[in-house]
Design a protein around this motif. Structure first.
Motif, mmCIF file in Angstrom:
data_model
loop_
_atom_site.group_PDB
_atom_site.id
_atom_site.type_symbol
_atom_site.label_atom_id
_atom_site.label_comp_id
_atom_site.label_asym_id
_atom_site.label_seq_id
_atom_site.Cartn_x
_atom_site.Cartn_y
_atom_site.Cartn_z
ATOM 1 N N VAL A 62 11.185 -19.075 10.152
ATOM 2 C CA VAL A 62 9.903 -18.630 9.595
ATOM 3 C C VAL A 62 10.075 -18.196 8.146
ATOM 4 N N ARG A 63 11.121 -17.434 7.860
ATOM 5 C CA ARG A 63 11.377 -16.992 6.478
ATOM 6 C C ARG A 63 11.608 -18.199 5.560
ATOM 7 N N GLU A 64 12.335 -19.182 6.077
ATOM 8 C CA GLU A 64 12.596 -20.396 5.299
ATOM 9 C C GLU A 64 11.305 -21.136 4.984
ATOM 10 N N MET A 65 10.408 -21.265 5.971
ATOM 11 C CA MET A 65 9.150 -21.967 5.761
ATOM 12 C C MET A 65 8.232 -21.206 4.801
ATOM 13 N N LEU A 66 8.176 -19.893 4.930
ATOM 14 C CA LEU A 66 7.336 -19.103 4.029
ATOM 15 C C LEU A 66 7.855 -19.168 2.600
ATOM 16 N N ALA A 67 9.174 -19.177 2.453
ATOM 17 C CA ALA A 67 9.745 -19.319 1.107
ATOM 18 C C ALA A 67 9.422 -20.704 0.541
ATOM 19 N N LEU A 68 9.448 -21.735 1.394
ATOM 20 C CA LEU A 68 9.166 -23.097 0.961
ATOM 21 C C LEU A 68 7.764 -23.221 0.395
ATOM 22 N N VAL A 69 6.799 -22.540 1.031
ATOM 23 C CA VAL A 69 5.403 -22.629 0.577
ATOM 24 C C VAL A 69 5.009 -21.442 -0.305
ATOM 25 N N GLN A 70 6.012 -20.671 -0.730
ATOM 26 C CA GLN A 70 5.818 -19.558 -1.674
ATOM 27 C C GLN A 70 4.846 -18.502 -1.145
ATOM 28 N N LEU A 71 5.042 -18.129 0.131
ATOM 29 C CA LEU A 71 4.183 -17.102 0.735
ATOM 30 C C LEU A 71 4.993 -15.963 1.358
#
Length: 387
Positions: free
Chosen positions: A139-148
């Motif tokens: 989840v942290r990786e995905m949020l970082a990917l979309v800058q959120l």
């Protein structure tokens, strides 16, 4: 010392897939003769299509053309009446959605309003074979990917429309699907946000390497996003190619008219020599030199098409083969360009786009209302269409 990159160069370097996508030749998705009927109505008719791994491929067409039905068959939400669907070499035709390496991002985003951004992204992972720590890391990786990352504890109503779109994208990518299907992903965004988000999508796709298939009715969106696109009409694929191929070399009046603005004229072939054809165009009042297409014969009726931005307006007669007099009937100023409607002696009105490259005053336009002008265009700009 090398010169600093221009803005365009920097954009190309940042988003290389928009210019020269590096894609494998082996088809990753193969659609073979797929038809879908709902009773007596045929929504998709004998569609065969190959999509390569790592592409952003767009299905472009108007409402009711079959593009969303085709997307739903790829996802497994609809079963083909005829034909087969293969993903990464495996026949997916009879598999249910949960057994396919596919995820779908819906037009409405379908976020849970009572959950935080973090929990929305994590929702699709709860049935996967992962430890709580692994889920949190994903989840942290995905949020970082979309800058959120800084919005993880907010709820959907506490963030903007563009941010909600990115949450839905992060949730769709969290399960690491081989194929991501996006149904009108940017339709709910305003024009400026939509343009910015297009480049964000391209950047995210390039980082993940996931194959994207996008359904859209927006021509500019499809041409900006896509490695390649397919134009659909009445359940059929009318043309497939890069944005440049489809825009500059349409294979029919339908495709030419759907992608961008264009002027059509009835014409007759009079002669061909090498790569050049001479066609008579009564509404222009004379002969036109055009780039020839295969199979032309003298006396053959044909359609001449010219894009508005390929036409040049001048006050004096230019020294070129294709030059015709007219009069300015309408003029609209859009800031970056102006649209002129030029009436020819035959009464036919042509649309012309003129880029406002310089900052000029009201009295310094290329032409004004009721001005007598000349329209000209290069032979290569004239598109000849048989259908």
């Amino acid at each position: 010392m090398p010169e600093p990159a221009t803005t365009a160069d920097a954009k190309i370097a940042q988003f290389p897939r928009a210019v020269a996508p590096a894609i494998k030749e082996t088809p990753f998705i193969r659609i073979e003769g797929v038809t879908k009927r709902f009773g007596a109505f045929t929504a998709v008719s004998s569609v065969s299509l190959e999509i390569r791994k790592g592409e952003i491929f767009s299905l472009l067409g108007g409402s009711g053309c079959g593009k969303t039905t085709l997307l739903r068959m790829l996802a497994g939400f609809e079963d083909p009446t005829e034909g087969r669907i293969f993903i990464d070499g495996q026949d997916m035709t009879d598999l249910p959605p949960y057994e396919r390496p596919v995820n779908m991002m819906f037009q409405s985003y379908a976020l849970f309003p009572h959950m935080t951004v973090e929990k929305n992204v994590a929702y699709g992972l709860k049935h996967m074979d992962m430890t709580p720590s692994q889920r949190s890391d994903r989840v942290r990786e995905m949020l970082a990917l979309v800058q959120l990352s800084d919005f993880s504890h907010r709820k959907p109503h506490q963030i903007s429309g563009g941010q909600r779109q990115r949450v839905a994208l992060a949730r769709a990518l969290a399960k690491q699907p081989k194929l991501l299907l996006l149904d009108e992903p940017l339709a709910a965004l305003d024009k400026k946000l939509r343009e910015a988000t297009q480049f964000e999508l391209m950047d995210i796709q390039d980082k993940t390497g996931t194959t994207f298939i996008v359904v859209t009715h927006d021509q500019e969106e499809a041409m900006t996003l896509s490695s390649r696109l397919a134009v659909m009409d009445k359940g059929r694929i009318m043309q497939t190619g890069t944005a440049t191929e489809v825009y500059e070399y349409p294979n029919s009046k339908l495709v030419a008219g759907f992608i961008g603005s264009i002027n059509f004229f009835d014409a007759t072939v009079r002669a061909t020599q090498g790569d050049t054809a001479e066609v008579e165009v009564p509404e222009l009042g004379g002969m036109v030199e055009a780039r020839a297409i295969p199979g032309l014969t003298p006396g053959q009726p044909i359609t001449l098409a010219i894009r508005p931005e390929k036409l040049t307006i001048s006050r004096g007669k230019p020294a070129t083969a294709n030059a015709f007099p007219g009069k300015v009937r309408d003029l609209a100023y859009f800031g970056k360009d102006s649209l002129y409607r030029i009436q020819m002696p035959s009464g036919r009105v042509m649309s012309v786009n003129s880029v406002n490259a310089r900052r000029v005053g009201e009295n310094e336009r290329v032409a004004d209302w009721e001005d007598a002008v000349w329209l000209s265009f290069e032979p290569a700009a004239a598109i000849l269409l048989k259908d």
